[in-house]
Every structure is written in C-alpha cells, then in structure tokens.
Design an enzyme around this catalytic site. Sequence first.
Site, short mmCIF file in Angstrom:
data_model
loop_
_atom_site.label_atom_id
_atom_site.label_comp_id
_atom_site.label_asym_id
_atom_site.label_seq_id
_atom_site.Cartn_x
_atom_site.Cartn_y
_atom_site.Cartn_z
N GLU A 1 47.25 36.73 34.53
CA GLU A 1 46.06 37.73 35.20
C GLU A 1 46.53 38.92 35.80
O GLU A 1 46.06 39.97 35.67
CB GLU A 1 45.63 36.58 36.29
CG GLU A 1 44.46 37.22 36.99
CD GLU A 1 43.14 37.54 36.22
OE1 GLU A 1 42.65 36.44 35.54
OE2 GLU A 1 42.59 38.49 35.72
N ASP B 1 45.40 42.71 34.70
CA ASP B 1 44.75 43.58 35.59
C ASP B 1 45.44 44.78 35.90
O ASP B 1 45.04 46.00 35.77
CB ASP B 1 44.65 42.75 36.99
CG ASP B 1 43.59 41.41 36.81
OD1 ASP B 1 43.06 41.46 35.78
OD2 ASP B 1 43.75 40.77 37.97
N SER C 1 37.81 38.85 33.10
CA SER C 1 38.88 39.25 33.78
C SER C 1 39.52 40.65 33.54
O SER C 1 39.92 41.34 34.28
CB SER C 1 40.22 38.40 33.52
OG SER C 1 40.27 37.45 34.53
#
Length: 654
Positions: free
Chosen positions: A315, A319, A571
């Site tokens: 994650e 990002d 995401s």
Amino acid sequence: MKFSILATLGSLALISAAPTVHSVHEKREVNTEKWTKRDVKLTRSATMPMSIGLTQRNLDNGYEYLMDVSHPESANYGQHWSKEKIAETFAPSTETVDAVKAWLTESGIDSKRLSLSKGKNWIKFDITVEEAENLLKTEYSVYTNTETGKDHLACDEYSVPPSIKQHIDFITPTLHFDAIVKTNKKRRDLQGRAIKTKPVSGAHQGDTIVGAPSTIVGPSTEVVPQPAVTFSLANCYTYVTPDCLRALYGIPNGTLSSSSYGIVEYTPQAYRQADLNQFYINLSRQIPSGTAPTVDLIDGAVVQTTTESFALNGESDLDLEYAIALVYPQEVTLYQVGDIVEGASFNNFLDAIDASYCTSDGGDDATEDGIYPDTASGGYKGAANCGTLAAASVISTSYGYNEADLTAAYETRQCNEYMKLGLAGTTFVYSSGDYGVAGNGGQCCTKAKCAGGTYNSGSTGTFNPAFPATCPYITSVGATQIKPSTAVTATNPEEACETVIYSGGGFSNVFSIPSYQASAVATYFSDYKPSYTATQYNNSGTTRGFPDVSANGANYVVAVDETLQLIYGTSASAPTFGSIITLINQQRIAAGKGVVGFINPTLYANTAAFTDIISGGNQGCGTAGFTAVAGWDPVTGLGTPNYAALLAAFMALP
Ligand SMILES: *[C@@H]1O[C@H](CO)[C@@H](O)[C@H](O)[C@H]1NC(C)=O
Ligand SMILES: *[C@@H]1O[C@H](CO)[C@@H](O)[C@H](O)[C@H]1NC(C)=O
Ligand SMILES: *[C@@H]1O[C@H](CO)[C@@H](O)[C@H](O)[C@H]1NC(C)=O
C-alpha cells in the site's frame, strides 16, 4: 434576552428536581455476531477512562459555512477560515459544559476528577464500573471478539437525563466495538497471475490497527521473476504507468513545488526507499534515486523495516510511487500514523492536524482509536500528537471502514472534522473500496440498513457502503480500467474497473444527500433507477451517493520489495486523483490565488470537466451491482478527470 435567562434557570431547576429520570441515549440495534457476551463477573471497583463528547455549537450550519467558501457561485469562494475562527465557531457553549459538569457532580463524580479538553469538546474522567453503571443506568459486560479472541468492555444501551441529552454526542466506552480497517488494493504478478501473500510474522495483527495487513489469498504461490517487458503508451492496457496516467487524463509533467500533498499511511504499513528507487529506474527516470517523501511521524509512528512483505509494503509503496511520480518536483508529505504496538485510526490522524478535534487529555474513543501514551509494553510513551502538524492542501488516504463497522454518532463526529478542515482549505481524497456494492473483504450485511455490522460471506444480503467514502465532506474516488484496444487519450472513455476488483459505490445508510450532488443523483434515479428493493440499499434518493469521481485503478506497475508487480484498487485511483488536484493548486498559487479546499461543489458544477464512464458495473452481494451510465452513477461518479478542463474550471474561480 430575559427570556433566555429564564429558560436557562428553568432547565437547571429541572435537573436537580428530577435526577432519576433517564432516557436512552444510544442503543445497539442488533447483536453483533463478531462479539460474544461472556458470562464473567466484572470487578465493580475496576476503573476505566470515560469520555463524554459534548455537543458542539453551529454544526447544523457547517454545511452552509463550507458551501460559502467552496461553492463556485459563492461570493466568498476560496475565503478559507483561520483555525481560530473554526475552533471558536464550533466549540460547545458554556451552558453545555456547565450542564454536563453539574449532572456529573450531582451524580457523585467529584468535580476535581473531571478534565475539560483544550477545545472544550470533551469531558474526561476515570470512573469505576459501579459508578458508570449507576450514572448511565446500564450494565457492562465483557465481550470477546470471535475472530481475535480479544476482550472488550461494552454495554448494549445507556441512558442520560433528558435535559442532558441535547448536550451530549456520545459517551465512551459504551456500545462501540473495535473495527477492522482494510487497505484497498490487490495485486498480480506482471503476467497478471494472482500472487499468494505469505503470512506476516513479526508484526502486530490486532484488529484495531488501521494498517493491519489484510489477508489476500490467490491461487499461485510465488512472485514470478520480472519478465523483459517494455512500458509504453501502446501497452497501457496491460501495464499502467505514470506516463499512461498522464496520457489518459492529459496531465502535464510537474514543474512546480509550491503546494503541498499529503499521503496517509498507518503503521505497520511502510514504504521502502529501495522500492521507490527501483520504481524511478523503471518508470520515472527523471526522478533522482533517493528522492523520498518528507516524513511526519504521528503518535510514535515508525516506518518499520523489520518485516518486509507485500502485505506490509504494498500500500505505502503504491501510494508514494504514484504520488511522487505525478507531482514531482513537488515534495510529498508522508503522514505515518500510530506506534508499532497499538496502531491508530483516522481520528488519531485528525488529532495531529486538527487541534479542534483532539484533546491532550482525552477525547478519542478508547475502543476505536489509539490512546496515547500507549501503556502496552513497547508502546509509544509520549503524548498524542495534537494539532502539532500542518495539514497539507490535499490529503489522500487509501484505507477505509465499512459504514456499519462504526456507530452513526462516531462517523458523524469524524465527518464534521473533514468539514472543518475543508473550511480551512484542505481537500480530502478517499478511495471508495474494492468490492463493488459489498464491503471490505466482499462481505454484505445480514440486516436491513446494515444495522449492527453483521456480515455474511457476500453472496447475498444488503449492500455494505464504505466510510469515510460516504462522508459528504470528502471526495470519494472509484476505479476504472482501460478498454481493450482503445488509444490512450484524454477523451477516450475507460470503463468501470472489473479486473480483480470492483469500484466501491452506492448510497449511505448514515449521511443524507448533500445539495451539491442532489441534481446529479436525482437524474440517476429518474433515468436509471435499478430494480433493487429498499432491503438491498437505501433507494430513496435522499442519502449520500458515492463515489464522486473515478480514476484508473487496474494494472498499476508498482515496485514492491524490489519486484515489479501489478496492483489493482481504488487505492491506486485516490493518490492519482489527489495528484491532479495538487497540480491544479500549484497553478492557482502561481496565479496568485489560493488552494481549492473542498472541491465537490465545483466538480458537480463542472461535469464537462470529466470523461463520462458509461460501461461496466460494480457487482457484489450476489447482484450485478450498479451500472455505469450517462451522467453521475454510483460506480464511477462523474467520471474520470480531464486535467485541462478541470484546471480551466478552477482557474476561472477567484
Ligand atoms: C514527461 O517527462 C518524461 C520524461 O522526461 C517524458 O518522457 C514524457 O514525454 C513527458 N510527458 C509529458 C506529458 O510531457
Ligand atoms: C527494471 O530495472 C532493472 C534495473 O534495475 C532492469 O534489470 C529490469 O529489466 C527493469 N524491468 C523492466 C520491466 O523494465
Ligand atoms: C433511507 O434514508 C432516509 C433518509 O435518511 C430514511 O428516512 C429512510 O428510512 C431510509 N430508508 C431505508 C429503507 O432505510
């Protein structure tokens, strides 16, 4: 004037005259299957910290205040408020503070035990189980989480005197249970095969941790060695790269560094510098090796390097790699939240950037939020960060709850803080979820309105919307994918993402519809109302619809643990959309204007600045979900951004 003094005296008299009459303040609607009540005798003299959330003033006007500075037709567009004005406007009244204190002291809690938070929003004190049961006319029990075995103190309902009800939001600990917060992403290897995630060891896996790794199980077992592929605009259909996103949305390369862009991650999730460097080499050659985010550590946070795995690095790497690549040379701020033992929640993050929310002496909910100093062995012993960090102009978060995991009171309180931060000029971007109309993990609700957070495996049941995606004061971002054999241009439409994940979307069970989207949602209901019944979702057209917008969320090439992999999810969509708003902020600053702040009213007033997505759906709960149609829809929102058109819309504003 006189009348109000009389009224005040009258109600004070009522408090002392009728101290024993209570009315139920909050009640659990159905018993949750996740928690079983245990038959253990509680030690009546055991103490627990209790917090009373006081009713703030002017919250009813919050929406109007925010529209006044955010609506493109408002004369005060962009006139964001100072922190002082925000704190002053919403602080509970002296009357509220006094009434609650009087109730507590009359009930035998000595005033010396009470402390009032800085922002005057919370009263906190230690209380024994016996005192709490008498005060709230309730009975506490020990509940055990059937998944984790963790014990938790709670009651099924509690009561306060009718004259106190209006002064109180909610009291903790009472009904509220811990919630599992999942990150929104899935992955495949570069051949598109699913990768099985190895079990994580060494990291704390308590379910109150927002960053706790989710379990992703697929058919194959190993990461496949990197194939010799070339990344180019010709194969964006297979491999999405920063260049593909620039081509898809007409985003220019960054040249400025005048704004600020924050990415929020929750410990133990962590980025690896080696992964960022690998990403620059393969996909963003103009960025020098070693380029890193500015790291703000909140509540004893660490960017942990002790355990490396996709579940812990995926994650954060995703990002940061995309945010940095799309806005470079703009610096990106990483807000890393929570210590390695206890972890943290969105409230802990809000505490750090929004002094009006936190209290140095309590105010968070011990059952949902990290409480600092952390008393656990190895935990962070410092005080919680409270208003110590500046909020970036755009803040993107790719974590989320199910709305049904939390109480409406808790969610409303948090949502109102996004309103206040919007007043201060911050744009909040949240991913809308990866399971279509189902909730995290593909689960649907067993009860109407998703009451009580009881979930099934997802083949039937009630649609399960996400939070904060349904908060009307944030921008919720869904996911799209490139259609086969279409050229990647800023005007060729994509379709709703149906590869590996489905774009989260639907209608809230908690928040009513904000006026800025009323006409878009009304058109959807009049032209395309699906045949689902009111037991599947709130089909009244009177609740908040999400997402607001969408951006590509399939086949992102990401370097994780120095291996290039494909990642899927809203995401990915959220940091991409946040990057576009950051680039727009830079242009406004260059033209001597302010940052955009809360953007939804401008987005819905400029639907032509989006490429409408009209195919694909977001299946879930044993249904085809909703379908992307002309205009706004609960799959892809208004569509995908067209940078030039969106820039023009924002540059036209003062
Ligand atoms: C952005 O910069 C890269 C590397 O310098 C270049 O390959 C690419 O064509 C540029 N893209 C745009 C949209 O200017
Ligand atoms: C990524 O870069 C490495 C060099 O660090 C190179 O060996 C590899 O082939 C590249 N991978 C792709 C898919 O371009
Ligand atoms: C839908 O939401 C509205 C507004 O909150 C509420 O009045 C109504 O009862 C809800 N309907 C269902 C079926 O939950």
